[in-house]
Scaffold this motif. Structure first.
Motif, PDB file in Angstrom:
ATOM      1  N   GLU A  53       9.305   8.814  -8.515  1.00  0.00           N
ATOM      2  CA  GLU A  53       9.134   7.924  -7.377  1.00  0.00           C
ATOM      3  C   GLU A  53       9.684   8.470  -6.061  1.00  0.00           C
ATOM      4  OE1 GLU A  53      10.291   3.828  -8.068  1.00  0.00           O
ATOM      5  OE2 GLU A  53      11.178   3.994  -6.088  1.00  0.00           O
ATOM      6  N   ASN A  54      10.874   9.002  -6.110  1.00  0.00           N
ATOM      7  CA  ASN A  54      11.499   9.405  -4.848  1.00  0.00           C
ATOM      8  C   ASN A  54      10.737  10.512  -4.146  1.00  0.00           C
ATOM      9  OD1 ASN A  54      13.525   7.563  -5.212  1.00  0.00           O
ATOM     10  ND2 ASN A  54      14.676   8.960  -6.510  1.00  0.00           N
ATOM     11  N   MET A  55      10.356  11.518  -4.880  1.00  0.00           N
ATOM     12  CA  MET A  55       9.633  12.617  -4.244  1.00  0.00           C
ATOM     13  C   MET A  55       8.222  12.182  -3.859  1.00  0.00           C
ATOM     14  SD  MET A  55      11.589  15.017  -3.599  1.00  0.00           S
ATOM     15  CE  MET A  55      10.281  15.944  -2.825  1.00  0.00           C
ATOM     16  N   TYR A 104       0.826  -1.203   0.000  1.00  0.00           N
ATOM     17  CA  TYR A 104       0.000   0.000   0.000  1.00  0.00           C
ATOM     18  C   TYR A 104       0.860   1.252   0.000  1.00  0.00           C
ATOM     19  CZ  TYR A 104      -4.822  -1.518   0.159  1.00  0.00           C
ATOM     20  OH  TYR A 104      -6.055  -2.007  -0.193  1.00  0.00           O
ATOM     21  N   LEU A 105       2.072   1.118  -0.538  1.00  0.00           N
ATOM     22  CA  LEU A 105       2.912   2.309  -0.645  1.00  0.00           C
ATOM     23  C   LEU A 105       2.432   3.100  -1.858  1.00  0.00           C
ATOM     24  CD1 LEU A 105       6.410   0.691  -0.020  1.00  0.00           C
ATOM     25  CD2 LEU A 105       5.027   1.981   1.596  1.00  0.00           C
ATOM     26  N   LYS A 106       2.023   4.301  -1.602  1.00  0.00           N
ATOM     27  CA  LYS A 106       1.435   5.106  -2.689  1.00  0.00           C
ATOM     28  C   LYS A 106       2.491   5.677  -3.636  1.00  0.00           C
ATOM     29  CE  LYS A 106      -0.427   5.719   0.737  1.00  0.00           C
ATOM     30  NZ  LYS A 106      -0.552   4.867   1.939  1.00  0.00           N
ATOM     31  N   GLY A 107       3.648   5.982  -3.077  1.00  0.00           N
ATOM     32  CA  GLY A 107       4.661   6.652  -3.877  1.00  0.00           C
ATOM     33  C   GLY A 107       5.070   5.875  -5.107  1.00  0.00           C
ATOM     34  N   GLU A 108       4.981   4.539  -5.004  1.00  0.00           N
ATOM     35  CA  GLU A 108       5.482   3.730  -6.100  1.00  0.00           C
ATOM     36  C   GLU A 108       4.524   3.658  -7.285  1.00  0.00           C
ATOM     37  OE1 GLU A 108       6.687   0.422  -3.769  1.00  0.00           O
ATOM     38  OE2 GLU A 108       8.340   1.576  -2.954  1.00  0.00           O
ATOM     39  N   SER A 109       3.389   4.300  -7.170  1.00  0.00           N
ATOM     40  CA  SER A 109       2.494   4.408  -8.327  1.00  0.00           C
ATOM     41  C   SER A 109       2.953   5.524  -9.257  1.00  0.00           C
ATOM     42  CB  SER A 109       1.075   4.718  -7.857  1.00  0.00           C
ATOM     43  OG  SER A 109       0.671   3.782  -6.905  1.00  0.00           O
ATOM     44  N   PHE A 110       3.919   6.282  -8.808  1.00  0.00           N
ATOM     45  CA  PHE A 110       4.382   7.441  -9.585  1.00  0.00           C
ATOM     46  C   PHE A 110       5.782   7.132 -10.120  1.00  0.00           C
ATOM     47  CE2 PHE A 110       1.239   8.747  -6.599  1.00  0.00           C
ATOM     48  CZ  PHE A 110       0.538   9.764  -7.186  1.00  0.00           C
ATOM     49  N   SER A 160       6.748  12.468  -0.266  1.00  0.00           N
ATOM     50  CA  SER A 160       5.557  13.293  -0.076  1.00  0.00           C
ATOM     51  C   SER A 160       4.385  12.478   0.448  1.00  0.00           C
ATOM     52  CB  SER A 160       5.143  13.939  -1.399  1.00  0.00           C
ATOM     53  OG  SER A 160       6.205  14.646  -1.968  1.00  0.00           O
ATOM     54  N   LEU A 161       4.133  11.355  -0.208  1.00  0.00           N
ATOM     55  CA  LEU A 161       2.910  10.610   0.115  1.00  0.00           C
ATOM     56  C   LEU A 161       3.125   9.615   1.250  1.00  0.00           C
ATOM     57  CD1 LEU A 161       1.610  10.063  -3.530  1.00  0.00           C
ATOM     58  CD2 LEU A 161       0.945  11.815  -1.896  1.00  0.00           C
ATOM     59  N   ASP A 162       4.052   8.664   1.055  1.00  0.00           N
ATOM     60  CA  ASP A 162       4.223   7.627   2.073  1.00  0.00           C
ATOM     61  C   ASP A 162       4.797   8.167   3.371  1.00  0.00           C
ATOM     62  OD1 ASP A 162       3.260   5.465   0.577  1.00  0.00           O
ATOM     63  OD2 ASP A 162       5.115   5.443  -0.558  1.00  0.00           O
ATOM     64  N   ASP A 163       5.647   9.143   3.244  1.00  0.00           N
ATOM     65  CA  ASP A 163       6.295   9.613   4.469  1.00  0.00           C
ATOM     66  C   ASP A 163       5.672  10.885   5.019  1.00  0.00           C
ATOM     67  OD1 ASP A 163       8.316   9.055   6.403  1.00  0.00           O
ATOM     68  OD2 ASP A 163       9.254  10.926   5.764  1.00  0.00           O
ATOM     69  N   PHE A 164       4.658  11.392   4.362  1.00  0.00           N
ATOM     70  CA  PHE A 164       4.065  12.610   4.907  1.00  0.00           C
ATOM     71  C   PHE A 164       2.538  12.607   4.792  1.00  0.00           C
ATOM     72  CE2 PHE A 164       2.890  17.191   4.183  1.00  0.00           C
ATOM     73  CZ  PHE A 164       2.871  17.508   5.537  1.00  0.00           C
ATOM     74  N   VAL A 165       2.033  12.667   3.583  1.00  0.00           N
ATOM     75  CA  VAL A 165       0.587  12.881   3.429  1.00  0.00           C
ATOM     76  C   VAL A 165      -0.227  11.715   4.012  1.00  0.00           C
ATOM     77  CG1 VAL A 165      -1.271  13.272   1.780  1.00  0.00           C
ATOM     78  CG2 VAL A 165       0.947  14.331   1.408  1.00  0.00           C
ATOM     79  N   PHE A 166       0.229  10.465   3.732  1.00  0.00           N
ATOM     80  CA  PHE A 166      -0.505   9.306   4.235  1.00  0.00           C
ATOM     81  C   PHE A 166       0.256   8.564   5.329  1.00  0.00           C
ATOM     82  CE2 PHE A 166      -2.002   9.847  -0.190  1.00  0.00           C
ATOM     83  CZ  PHE A 166      -3.330  10.124   0.088  1.00  0.00           C
ATOM     84  N   LYS A 167       1.189   9.220   5.939  1.00  0.00           N
ATOM     85  CA  LYS A 167       1.986   8.572   6.992  1.00  0.00           C
ATOM     86  C   LYS A 167       1.080   8.161   8.141  1.00  0.00           C
ATOM     87  CE  LYS A 167       5.857   7.279   8.660  1.00  0.00           C
ATOM     88  NZ  LYS A 167       5.444   5.886   8.654  1.00  0.00           N
ATOM     89  N   GLU A 168       1.434   7.036   8.777  1.00  0.00           N
ATOM     90  CA  GLU A 168       0.510   6.501   9.790  1.00  0.00           C
ATOM     91  C   GLU A 168       0.355   7.410  10.994  1.00  0.00           C
ATOM     92  OE1 GLU A 168       4.338   4.320  10.922  1.00  0.00           O
ATOM     93  OE2 GLU A 168       3.516   5.500   9.306  1.00  0.00           O
ATOM     94  N   HIS A 169       1.406   8.149  11.318  1.00  0.00           N
ATOM     95  CA  HIS A 169       1.281   9.095  12.421  1.00  0.00           C
ATOM     96  C   HIS A 169       1.087  10.489  11.838  1.00  0.00           C
ATOM     97  CE1 HIS A 169       2.466   6.133  15.332  1.00  0.00           C
ATOM     98  NE2 HIS A 169       3.520   5.836  14.615  1.00  0.00           N
TER      99      HIS A 169
END
Lengths: 177, 505
Positions: free
Chosen positions: B177-179, B167-173, B183-192
């Motif tokens: 991919e890196n940004m 369910y890593l979102k970043g890898e759909s881009f 942006s998404l996995d480590d910030f926007v949709f981060k679990e905390h």
């Protein structure tokens, strides 16, 4: 078509959308600025701008999805139930639903057990929100406050919409080319 | 897959932000790295997350956890006193990849990153010319760090490569991919503290549903997963995937940061309950900074971990059989190591605590050189920061003057028992500021000095003789003041010197 006649006008939609935008964007921005000092340390300005752009695009999508809920209710319910008080009821529905989501998000962790008890409780909370929304007809002061407040929030749309569209353009260019 | 060298283009343009915002546009002006001429030996790093040397039978652990690594050791240089530079993924990986200690690269917090002026000093750039550079950071935290060096990597395999549920979102881009990961996995949709208020709970609910439906065939305690990100994987898929890369390894520097045996410890059926035995590790006094876990919890967690390590070793054996068959050992440096260890003692089951005892800091390092047939043992202290200068040297690059490590003994360096190396833990303080709450351990000769600062009213030290007291049971700090004073002075001088730029005047 009956449905088309119950579709809210732009001047009705704008204040409700403004409520969604303020809550969704404020939630994201608060987290953005919480992380911002550390990003300054290990990211370039361009990279921070890209993170911001992704965030704004997600916010844009979320705010539009949230807006669809009161519009949908307006279209399917009898005119007197929702359409005639679209601004008041739409704003209250949006504010209470997003408020509950904020509470939900605070209890959400991937690695811990999913908060199932909250999921089970959600239908009852949503029912409570809907009852409150329909009770607003009987509270004239609340009706007036919500209308005035949501109207004043429209000013934020002049910032959020252009910035979000520019962000969308940035993300599209980065991913298409 | 070619990556973009944004840096050179930025230099060409005079460093404009638009070039970072739209990197793919500038890729036309770029040239790829690693264009190989004559074939050079591969360098393959197999890094296992949270693998403690103290739980591996190849290093004398009583349970037979690693028969295949024992087989590998017979053709390798085995480093017995190899230490992690830090005690969890972010700082430890950053040290290995930059050749600098945490007090220099400053990736000291969970989800922290390497400071910008250190990013250019990375292992991928230090590898000699003519090499193709491949990275597979399966641990998403490692992915965050490695993504900082993306300009110097030719092939970047995302964390979800070989995953069962992702369910890593970043890898759909794929083009960004890196940004997108950041942006998404480590910030926007981060679990905390997600930045997303509406979609995050929805995605979490879908992930929860899919994870609950996932078949756990072959894994009685559940399919292994990344503890901190929504990613499940099977060991056999992971190692089969690595084996499938073998034909492509030609003059390649490959960095594989594999998530197992990091918690949750989920052994394959073959090894489940394998270590219900009469082994009872030495019981050590509960440390005041530990979470005070009971002995029964420590022992059961240790058993689960050992069974998971044995499952991984089985897969390593299969992978090495492929290496043998394909002649990889004849033309490659194969390096087995870890980022940090894991502890099951003194009331603690973890690695991200203030405690820097051997199970957390003593990590495996086995290096098989091209065509090596015999075993060589090295006992002098070495550190994860030594890998960068050594690999730079082995691949024909020059040893960077900024590297804080030395050449590894047997690979250009000499055994130096009087050399000092360090492990640092400082996650509780800001990367911007002084390390005023930290633990530092220094290894020198046969001694180890541990320094705790900022946790209590006064600083404290512990001193151990690692030769006569491998288990670190007897604190010699009060009993041997002369040795303690000498080591303390050196540790404090080094620590304060590194911390000086961040201390308020």
């Amino acid at each position: 078509m009956n449905f088309v006649r119950k579709f809210p006008k732009l001047e009705q939609i704008a204040p409700v959308y403004a409520v969604a935008v303020v809550m969704i964007y404020a939630w994201s921005l608060s987290r953005f600025f919480w992380r911002f000092p550390s990003w300054l340390y290990y990211s370039s300005a361009g990279e921070i701008a890209v993170i911001f752009a992704y965030m704004m695009v997600v916010n844009l999508i979320e705010s539009v999805l949230v807006l669809l809920v009161p519009i949908f209710m307006s279209v399917i319910l009898p005119k007197r139930w929702f359409y005639e008080k679209f601004v008041t009821k739409g704003a209250l529905l949006t504010a209470l639903s997003l408020g509950y989501l904020m509470y939900f998000d605070n209890h959400l962790h991937y690695q811990n057990p999913f908060p199932l008890e909250l999921v089970y409780r959600t239908p009852f909370i949503l029912a409570g929100i809907l009852i409150t929304v329909f009770l607003v007809d009987w509270i004239g002061v609340l009706d007036k406050i919500l209308t005035e407040l949501s109207d004043r929030l429209i000013v934020f749309l002049y910032i959020s919409i252009p910035v979000s569209l520019i962000s969308l353009l940035v993300i599209l260019v980065r991913n298409i080319f | 897959m070619s990556r973009i060298d944004r840096r050179s283009f930025l230099k060409m343009l005079g460093g404009a932000a638009p070039a970072i915002l739209f990197p793919q546009i500038v890729s036309l002006a770029d040239k790829t790295l690693g264009q190989s001429g004559s074939e050079q030996p591969n360098v393959i790093i197999l890094l296992f997350d949270a693998m403690s040397a103290r739980n591996l039978s190849v290093y004398g652990y009583p349970r037979p956890t690693t028969p295949n690594l024992e087989r590998f050791a017979e053709r390798s240089i085995v480093y017995h006193s190899h230490y992690a530079s830090a005690n969890f993924t972010i700082p430890a990986t950053s040290s290995l990849l930059t050749g600098t200690y945490p007090w220099t690269h400053r990736a000291i917090n969970h989800r922290g990153m390497v400071r910008q002026d250190v990013v250019d000093k990375n292992i991928f750039r230090s590898v000699g010319s003519g090499y193709s550079r491949l990275a597979f950071p399966q641990n998403v935290w490692s992915d965050l760090i490695v993504s900082q060096f993306a300009n110097d990597i030719d092939t970047f395999l995302p964390s979800s490569t070989y995953a069962t549920l992702d369910y890593l979102k970043g890898e759909s881009f794929s083009n960004d991919e890196n940004m997108a990961v950041r942006s998404l996995d480590d910030f926007v949709f981060k679990e905390h503290e997600q930045a997303s208020i509406f979609l995050a709970p929805l995605l979490s609910a879908m992930y929860f549903r899919d994870a609950a439906r996932l078949s756990s065939d072959g894994y009685p305690r559940g399919v292994p997963n990344n503890e901190n990100y929504p990613l499940y994987f099977r060991l056999e898929d992971l190692f089969d995937g690595l084996a499938s890369l073998v034909p492509d390894l030609k003059s390649t520097f490959a960095y594989f940061h594999l998530y197992p045996p990091h918690a949750p410890y989920r052994a394959a059926s073959r090894f489940d309950r394998k270590f219900i035995d009469n082994f009872h590790p030495l019981r050590k006094p509960v440390h005041r900074f530990s979470s005070h876990s009971s002995n029964s919890r420590l022992e059961s967690a240790r058993r689960f971990y050992d069974e998971y390590v044995a499952s991984i070793d089985w897969e390593i054996g299969n992978l090495f059989d492929v290496f043998e068959k394909e002649g990889v050992f004849e033309n490659s440096y194969v390096i087995v190591t870890a980022d940090h260890g894991e502890m099951f003692e003194r009331g603690e089951v973890a690695h991200t605590t203030p405690l820097l005892y051997a199970p957390v800091t003593n990590i495996p390092l086995l290096i098989s050189t091209p065509g090596q047939k015999n075993r060589q043992d090295v006992y002098a202290p070495t550190n994860a920061v030594d890998l960068l200068p050594t690999i730079a040297q082995l691949t024909g690059g020059s040893m960077p003057d900024w590297a804080e490590g030395d050449l590894l003994p047997g690979l250009g360096g000499l055994e130096d028992f009087e050399r000092s190396t360090f492990s640092v833990e400082a996650k509780r303080v800001s990367a911007f500021g002084s390390l005023h709450i930290a633990t530092v351990s220094m290894y020198k000769g046969t001694h180890k000095l541990i320094y705790y600062t900022g946790y209590e009213g006064t600083d404290s030290f512990e001193l151990y003789n690692l030769e006569s007291d491998v288990e670190e049971m007897e604190d010699l700090y009060p009993a041997q003041p002369a040795i303690a004073k000498k080591l303390k002075e050196e540790l404090l001088e080094t620590f304060l010197d590194a911390d000086k730029p961040y201390r308020k005047k």
